[in-house]
Design an enzyme around this catalytic site. Structure first.
Site, PDB file in Angstrom:
ATOM      1  N   LYS A  83       0.851  -1.188   0.000  1.00  0.00           N
ATOM      2  CA  LYS A  83       0.000   0.000   0.000  1.00  0.00           C
ATOM      3  C   LYS A  83       0.885   1.234   0.000  1.00  0.00           C
ATOM      4  O   LYS A  83       1.789   1.357   0.850  1.00  0.00           O
ATOM      5  CB  LYS A  83      -0.807  -0.002   1.294  1.00  0.00           C
ATOM      6  CG  LYS A  83      -2.300   0.058   1.102  1.00  0.00           C
ATOM      7  CD  LYS A  83      -2.924   0.071   2.483  1.00  0.00           C
ATOM      8  CE  LYS A  83      -4.404   0.158   2.414  1.00  0.00           C
ATOM      9  NZ  LYS A  83      -4.983   0.335   3.740  1.00  0.00           N
TER      10      LYS A  83
HETATM   11  C1  E4P Z   1      -8.346   1.017   3.598  1.00  0.00           C
HETATM   12  O1  E4P Z   1      -7.528   0.276   3.065  1.00  0.00           O
HETATM   13  C2  E4P Z   1      -8.180   1.607   4.932  1.00  0.00           C
HETATM   14  O2  E4P Z   1      -7.504   0.693   5.743  1.00  0.00           O
HETATM   15  C3  E4P Z   1      -9.490   1.886   5.607  1.00  0.00           C
HETATM   16  O3  E4P Z   1     -10.595   1.537   4.816  1.00  0.00           O
HETATM   17  C4  E4P Z   1      -9.581   3.227   6.262  1.00  0.00           C
HETATM   18  O4  E4P Z   1     -10.850   3.380   6.813  1.00  0.00           O
HETATM   19  P1  E4P Z   1     -11.181   4.416   7.976  1.00  0.00           P
HETATM   20  O5  E4P Z   1     -11.572   5.701   7.337  1.00  0.00           O
HETATM   21  O6  E4P Z   1     -12.350   3.789   8.680  1.00  0.00           O
HETATM   22  O7  E4P Z   1      -9.964   4.539   8.829  1.00  0.00           O
END
Ligand code: E4P
Length: 217
Positions: A83
């Site tokens: 990522k």
């Molecule tokens: C995506 O890969 C992220 O880990 C995640 O969806 C972030 O979500 P949040 O806004 O609930 O932290």
């Protein structure tokens, strides 16, 4: 639509993975903190539980460092996806990693313009954050619709991974919008199984079954 779990907690993943419900997993530094484990330990366990893509995120800011982190993460297991944040340096890292055959997930995407660039850089996945846009009064789902339309117009191979999901309705709307994947927190996945009418229906059928048994034996 594929369903990924948005968590680094192996126990929560195991429960749904056993049912064949988990096509992949996404993690981030916040989710690793929440798991209370070392990143590598958590990821190694998750990669054994789920054969699908498991996103792993570092915190470097320079492309060279992100690419080096990414190579390290990718050496942990065959299903690791790296990522990287949606920055210019992040997209440089995407290019470097994809040249080495390493899959990437461009994260923290909040506009269609960013998603277009991520696809051009060769990202495997792009993660628009719906909930965080909704939180500030913007319509996160509109972003998913725009990205899906743009990728279809030009035949980009990047998969649209709807992220920052807060409810079953988000998942349904992302599916209707044509997102390839929703990454879902475990509590949202749990809610997707349930409906009050289902519970009431089961209860009534059981009562009627018992009444019939009393009458007819
Ligand atoms: C995506 O890969 C992220 O880990 C995640 O969806 C972030 O979500 P949040 O806004 O609930 O932290």
């Amino acid at each position: 639509m594929k369903i990924f779990l948005d968590t680094a907690e192996a126990d929560k993943i195991r429960r749904f993975a056993e049912m064949g419900m988990v096509d992949g997993v996404t993690t981030n530094p916040t989710l690793i903190l929440k798991s209370g484990r070392k990143q590598k330990d958590a990821i190694l366990e998750i990669c054994k539980l789920v054969p699908g893509p498991v996103s792993v995120e570092g915190v470097s800011e320079k492309a060279k460092d992100m690419a080096a982190d990414g190579e390290e993460f990718a050496s942990w297991a065959a299903n690791v996806v790296v990522k990287v944040p949606m920055t210019e340096e992040g997209l440089r890292a995407v290019r470097m990693l994809s040249k080495k055959g390493i899959k990437t997930n461009v994260t923290l995407v909040f506009s269609a313009a960013q998603a277009l660039l991520a696809a051009k850089a060769g990202a495997t996945f792009v993660s628009p954050f719906l909930g965080r846009l909704d939180d500030v009064g913007e319509e996160g789902m509109e972003l998913v619709r725009q990205i899906v339309a743009i990728y279809r117009n030009y035949g980009f191979k990047t998969s649209v991974l709807a992220a920052s999901i807060r409810s079953p309705l988000h998942v349904v709307q992302a599916a209707l919008a044509g997102a390839d994947i929703s990454t879902v927190p475990p509590d949202v996945l749990e809610k997707m199984f349930r409906h009050g009418f289902t519970d009431a229906g089961i209860k009534k059928f059981l009562e009627d079954y018992n009444s019939a048994k009393k009458k007819t034996g």
